[in-house]
Motif scaffolding. Structure first.
Motif, short mmCIF file in Angstrom:
data_model
loop_
_atom_site.label_atom_id
_atom_site.label_comp_id
_atom_site.label_asym_id
_atom_site.label_seq_id
_atom_site.Cartn_x
_atom_site.Cartn_y
_atom_site.Cartn_z
N GLU A 30 0.84 -1.20 0.00
CA GLU A 30 0.00 0.00 0.00
C GLU A 30 0.88 1.26 0.00
N LEU A 31 1.98 1.24 0.77
CA LEU A 31 2.86 2.41 0.81
C LEU A 31 4.11 2.21 -0.05
N GLY A 32 4.73 1.05 0.05
CA GLY A 32 6.01 0.83 -0.64
C GLY A 32 5.88 0.62 -2.14
N ASN A 33 4.64 0.33 -2.61
CA ASN A 33 4.39 0.14 -4.05
C ASN A 33 5.38 -0.86 -4.66
N LEU A 34 5.58 -1.96 -3.94
CA LEU A 34 6.59 -2.95 -4.35
C LEU A 34 6.27 -3.55 -5.72
N LYS A 35 7.32 -3.67 -6.53
CA LYS A 35 7.18 -4.25 -7.88
C LYS A 35 8.24 -5.33 -8.07
N LYS A 36 7.91 -6.23 -9.00
CA LYS A 36 8.87 -7.28 -9.38
C LYS A 36 10.22 -6.63 -9.73
N GLY A 37 11.29 -7.24 -9.28
CA GLY A 37 12.63 -6.73 -9.61
C GLY A 37 13.16 -5.68 -8.64
N ASP A 38 12.29 -5.14 -7.76
CA ASP A 38 12.75 -4.13 -6.79
C ASP A 38 13.73 -4.74 -5.79
N THR A 39 14.53 -3.87 -5.20
CA THR A 39 15.42 -4.27 -4.10
C THR A 39 14.96 -3.57 -2.83
N VAL A 40 14.78 -4.38 -1.77
CA VAL A 40 14.19 -3.86 -0.53
C VAL A 40 15.15 -4.11 0.63
N LEU A 41 15.39 -3.07 1.42
CA LEU A 41 16.12 -3.26 2.68
C LEU A 41 15.10 -3.55 3.78
N VAL A 42 15.28 -4.68 4.48
CA VAL A 42 14.33 -5.07 5.53
C VAL A 42 15.08 -5.14 6.86
N HIS A 43 14.77 -4.21 7.77
CA HIS A 43 15.38 -4.28 9.10
C HIS A 43 14.70 -5.36 9.94
N SER A 44 15.41 -5.86 10.95
CA SER A 44 14.87 -6.91 11.85
C SER A 44 14.26 -8.03 11.01
N ALA A 45 15.04 -8.48 10.01
CA ALA A 45 14.50 -9.39 9.02
C ALA A 45 14.15 -10.76 9.60
N ALA A 46 14.73 -11.12 10.75
CA ALA A 46 14.41 -12.43 11.35
C ALA A 46 13.27 -12.32 12.36
N GLY A 47 12.65 -11.15 12.46
CA GLY A 47 11.55 -10.96 13.41
C GLY A 47 10.21 -11.33 12.80
N GLY A 48 9.16 -11.06 13.55
CA GLY A 48 7.81 -11.42 13.10
C GLY A 48 7.45 -10.74 11.79
N VAL A 49 7.50 -9.42 11.75
CA VAL A 49 7.19 -8.69 10.51
C VAL A 49 8.23 -9.05 9.44
N GLY A 50 9.50 -9.10 9.86
CA GLY A 50 10.59 -9.29 8.91
C GLY A 50 10.45 -10.56 8.09
N LEU A 51 10.20 -11.68 8.75
CA LEU A 51 10.12 -12.96 8.02
C LEU A 51 8.92 -12.98 7.07
N ILE A 52 7.80 -12.42 7.51
CA ILE A 52 6.62 -12.37 6.62
C ILE A 52 6.93 -11.46 5.42
N ALA B 246 15.48 -8.99 -1.46
CA ALA B 246 15.61 -8.38 -0.13
C ALA B 246 17.05 -8.43 0.35
N ILE B 247 17.43 -7.38 1.07
CA ILE B 247 18.65 -7.42 1.89
C ILE B 247 18.16 -7.22 3.32
N GLY B 248 18.42 -8.20 4.17
CA GLY B 248 17.87 -8.17 5.52
C GLY B 248 18.94 -7.82 6.54
N THR B 249 18.57 -7.02 7.55
CA THR B 249 19.50 -6.74 8.64
C THR B 249 19.01 -7.39 9.93
N VAL B 250 19.97 -7.77 10.77
CA VAL B 250 19.63 -8.30 12.10
C VAL B 250 20.59 -7.68 13.12
N LEU C 90 12.19 -0.94 4.49
CA LEU C 90 11.23 -1.20 5.58
C LEU C 90 11.96 -0.94 6.89
N ASP C 91 11.61 0.15 7.55
CA ASP C 91 12.38 0.60 8.71
C ASP C 91 11.51 0.59 9.97
#
Ligand SMILES: NC(=O)c1ccc[n+]([C@@H]2O[C@H](COP(=O)([O-])OP(=O)(O)OC[C@H]3O[C@@H](n4cnc5c(N)ncnc54)[C@H](OP(=O)(O)O)[C@@H]3O)[C@@H](O)[C@H]2O)c1
Length: 348
Positions: free
Chosen positions: A138-160, A172-176, A224-225
């Motif tokens: 709804e906000l990020g307007n994610l599209k195929k091929g995009d690159t996304v930085l996901v903080h707390s990637a191993a958390g509840g929101v992060g894994l989903i 995705a590039i995930g941070t922990v 995703l911050d």
């Protein structure tokens, strides 16, 4: 009148004020159902609310808890062909009040448990799933091929979120925050070393550049911050033109003890990231921010986003930690420590 068990605080201010109580529960009103709760999902908002650091915290005494799963026990004035009936296994959201053996809730905020889900997985879905969906689409307007930085990637929101990103054909590039979680990112989300990093505030910018180079990208389309603090600007500055920085949490502000340290919080508040909106026009980057709780009264949005989220067919949430209901304070302290992987759930 039914007597229920609940975790109640006389008022915000300290995690130590939370006490288990026996209390009466009124009969459900028309339009409500009484649910016998089997599992409760924990949220950082529960802890911020108990500490008195959450703007939506109820005044005075309250029972925390925003999401749950269980069985409908009573459904007064039920219409024929109604989507729910007594005995249905459901999940739901509530604007506080879920840390309880039984609760009354408007049926608008209940959904049947998805097929094959345990109660724990059901209690882990609504807040995290809706947050990941809303932030990415709804906000990020994610599209195929995009690159996304996901903080707390191993958390509840992060894994989903990682699951949704993969299903969209994005990357995705995930941070922990803890080294042990890197293994979890590999096992649970299939991320390779170039797609993950252990956050270190001193070298965060350098690490981001190294990962972007390794995956052949010049920057991020979406961030995703949920942390903010010192990690905000290094990520924002690496947004591609037309990139979207979606901010929905401030985990960096999480106090370590049972009570807030107001001196430390004051210092962090003064040093919080600040932006010049006019400069954002020249840089062609956006910041979008949200808190789903403020949409509580927009029940039509809950319905629309929930259906859209399920259409993405995400994997059932990863429940990393289950605690007996009687050990709720220990579960909260563990969750607060930042060591959890996936969702932390209370079981009744
Ligand atoms: N705006 C909304 O409507 C909304 C709704 C749901 C959730 N949220 C936010 O989204 C984030 C993720 O939620 P979640 O329930 O899935 O939680 P989670 O990611 O499972 O757990 C929170 C994580 O925050 C990280 N963290 C960063 N700094 C921390 C600190 N100083 N102390 C403790 N933990 C710290 C830790 O992971 P790492 O150290 O590995 O990063 C921790 O595991 C939370 O910040 C939450 O407040 C917002």
């Amino acid at each position: 009148m039914l007597t229920r068990t609940a975790w109640r605080t006389p008022g915000a201010g300290s995690l130590d004020r939370l006490k288990m109580v026996e209390e009466p529960l009124a009969e459900p009103a028309p339009g409500e159902a009484r649910v016998r709760v089997a599992a409760v999902g924990l949220n950082f908002a529960d802890i911020f609310a108990l500490l008195g650091l959450y703007s939506a915290t109820p005044k005075g005494s309250f029972v925390p808890g925003l999401e749950f799963a269980g069985t409908i026990e009573a459904l007064p004035g039920k219409k024929r062909n109604a989507p729910l009936k007594e005995g249905d296994r459901v999940l739901g959201v509530k604007r506080f009040g879920a840390y309880a053996s039984h609760l009354n809730v408007k049926t608008d905020y209940l959904r049947k448990l998805p097929r094959g889900y345990s109660f724990a997985q059901g209690a882990a879905l609504p807040a995290q799933g809706l947050t990941a969906y809303y932030a990415l689409f709804e906000l990020g307007n994610l599209k195929k091929g995009d690159t996304v930085l996901v903080h707390s990637a191993a958390g509840g929101v992060g894994l989903i979120a990682l699951d949704m990103i993969k299903r969209t054909g994005a990357h995705a590039i995930g941070t922990v925050g803890h080294e042990s979680k890197l293994n979890h990112l590999r096992e649970l989300a299939g991320l390779s070393p170039n797609h993950m990093l252990l956050r270190d505030r001193k070298r965060f910018a350098v690490d981001l550049d190294q990962r972007l180079k390794a995956v052949g990208r010049k920057g991020f389309d979406v961030v995703l911050d949920s942390i903010a603090g010192p990690y905000f600007f290094p990520a924002f500055e690496r947004l591609l033109p037309a990139g979207r920085h979606v901010l929905f949490g401030a985990a960096d502000f999480m106090p370590v003890g049972a009570r807030p340290n107001y001196l430390r919080l004051g210092w962090q508040y003064l040093r919080r990231p600040r932006l010049d909106p006019v400069q954002m026009i020249s840089e062609n980057r956006s910041v979008l921010a949200f808190n789903l709780i403020w949409m509580w009264d927009r029940v039509e949005l809950f319905a629309r986003f929930y259906d859209a989220m399920l259409r993405l067919k995400p994997h059932a949430p990863h429940v990393g930690h289950q605690y007996p209901f009687a050990q709720t304070p220990s579960a909260l302290r563990f969750f607060q420590s930042g060591r959890s992987v996936g969702k932390v759930v209370l079981e009744l």
